[in-house]
Design an enzyme around this catalytic site. Structure first.
Site, PDB file in Angstrom:
ATOM      1  N   PRO A  31       1.894   7.726  -0.538  1.00  0.00           N
ATOM      2  CG  PRO A  31       2.612   9.792   0.294  1.00  0.00           C
ATOM      3  CD  PRO A  31       1.937   8.511   0.718  1.00  0.00           C
ATOM      4  N   GLY A  32       4.432   7.123  -1.452  1.00  0.00           N
ATOM      5  CA  GLY A  32       5.729   6.646  -1.899  1.00  0.00           C
ATOM      6  C   GLY A  32       6.888   6.881  -0.961  1.00  0.00           C
ATOM      7  N   GLY A  33       6.643   7.449   0.194  1.00  0.00           N
ATOM      8  CA  GLY A  33       7.740   7.744   1.116  1.00  0.00           C
ATOM      9  C   GLY A  33       8.476   6.501   1.574  1.00  0.00           C
ATOM     10  CE  LYS A  34       5.634   3.817   6.718  1.00  0.00           C
ATOM     11  NZ  LYS A  34       4.734   4.967   6.529  1.00  0.00           N
ATOM     12  CB  CYS A  76      -0.905  -0.007   1.228  1.00  0.00           C
ATOM     13  SG  CYS A  76      -1.791  -1.548   1.505  1.00  0.00           S
ATOM     14  CB  ALA A  77       3.511   2.002  -2.435  1.00  0.00           C
ATOM     15  CB  CYS A 130      -0.013   6.341  10.933  1.00  0.00           C
ATOM     16  SG  CYS A 130      -1.278   6.582   9.668  1.00  0.00           S
ATOM     17  CG  ASP A 160       2.259   2.510   5.674  1.00  0.00           C
ATOM     18  OD1 ASP A 160       1.925   2.512   6.869  1.00  0.00           O
ATOM     19  OD2 ASP A 160       2.450   3.558   5.026  1.00  0.00           O
TER      20      ASP A 160
END
Length: 361
Positions: free
Chosen positions: A175-178, A172-173, A300, A247
């Site tokens: 906006p791409g931070g992880k 579940c990527a 989170c 995530d």
């Protein structure tokens, strides 16, 4: 952001506007209580907005009363102008005398159900401290590659321990931070080592997947592939990845400082619904990891249904998956087989993390 981008405001004024908007939305319940005692009728939305902006400056920004009242009144047109002037002047007098809040929920400016839910999960003292911390504007943390990402999210991504030459899935990527953090592998840790062979960044929403792709391109990462895929039914073969990050979508009650409207949008029934989705995603992630591969589940939020109860469920549903001590820092506290990060521990977002190793070799 779009409005600010089109404005001609100086940088200092942009920061002030952002504080007013985020702050008055975040502290809406407290601001409404301050002014409602001086209202004898309902008011129009623009008048209500002005009252909240004025009350926020008076009670939470420490703006001098004459400046807060006059500047707010100057933005009101029509018959509501006199009302806003009178109410804010009375509010300024009461704020100066000291505010005696009627309840913790009003003081913390959150729905009562959120306070009670977090109190049940964390204990009253930690719940109140967490909500107080989440009423403080979030600080900006910038990674070495220029990507803005809260430390809690960086720590969660680091816990995946993406190794050189491995294939990693971020289920579940957006906006791409992880995903972009994972693409660096262990280069940013004491362990060192090269980057993974491939990070697959998946998201079910095409628009959000496009955002991931844009961030990947901006950071010039050649080992990240972005795909549109439903995490519950992704078109990947089983056991295809060395490590999987889940995530998961959640109630977001650990990031209320960053999402000021979330406390008013999320409803009690949403927690159970999202926990069901999290269980589905975690079960699928375990199937996609190779035997002996690692699955890291993170949310989170701080509710029991989305943290310890997920752990309890997966222990029964997938007994062969062994829990692994999470590779997280000292700010995290052990919680069941996982770990929890409270917002007040390090001034970060609140998060929960559970690491599982699929059976086999």
């Amino acid at each position: 952001p779009d409005r600010l981008g089109r404005s001609r405001l100086a940088e200092r004024d942009r920061a002030f506007v952002t504080e007013l908007v985020y702050g008055s939305v975040r502290m809406r319940r407290a601001c409404d209580w301050l002014v409602d005692r001086h209202l004898r009728r309902s008011v129009e939305p623009d008048v209500r907005a002005a009252l909240r902006l004025g009350a926020y400056q008076l009670a939470f920004l420490g703006t001098p009363s004459h400046a807060a009242v006059s500047a707010t009144v100057a933005e009101v047109t029509g018959p509501g102008r006199g009302l806003v002037n009178a109410v804010l002047r009375r509010t300024a007098t009461e704020v100066a005398a000291g505010i005696v809040w009627p309840s913790e929920g009003v003081r913390l400016s959150c729905p009562d159900w959120i306070l009670e839910n977090l109190s049940s999960a964390l204990g009253r003292q930690d719940a109140v401290a967490a909500l107080e911390q989440m009423n403080v504007a979030a600080s900006v943390t910038v990674r070495r590659d220029g990507y803005v990402q809260d430390l809690a999210s960086q720590w969660a991504a680091a816990a995946v321990q993406a190794g050189a030459g491995e294939r990693i899935l971020d289920l579940c990527a957006a906006p791409g931070g992880k995903a972009t953090y994972l693409a660096r592998g262990q280069q940013w840790t004491a362990v060192g080592g090269g980057p993974p062979e491939l990070v697959v960044a998946a998201d079910r929403d095409p628009g959000r997947a496009r955002l991931v792709a844009e961030n990947v391109k901006r950071l010039d990462l050649g080992n990240v592939g972005t795909v549109v895929a439903d995490g519950k039914r992704p078109a990947f073969r089983e056991a295809a990845f060395d490590r999987v990050l889940v995530d998961a979508p959640c109630s977001g009650l650990g990031v209320l400082r960053r999402r000021p409207d979330a406390r008013w949008r999320i409803q009690p029934d949403d927690v159970g619904r999202l926990a069901g989705l999290q269980r589905d995603l975690l079960c699928r992630a375990l199937a996609l990891a190779r035997p002996g591969g690692l699955v890291v589940f993170t949310v989170c939020t701080l509710t029991r249904a989305e943290t310890t109860e997920i752990d309890e469920w997966v222990a029964m549903a997938e007994p062969s998956a062994a829990a692994v001590e999470p590779a997280v820092g000292t700010a995290w506290r052990p919680l069941g087989r996982g770990a929890r990060l409270l917002p007040q521990a390090a001034g970060t977002d609140g998060m929960y993390l559970l690491a599982l190793r699929r059976a086999g070799r």
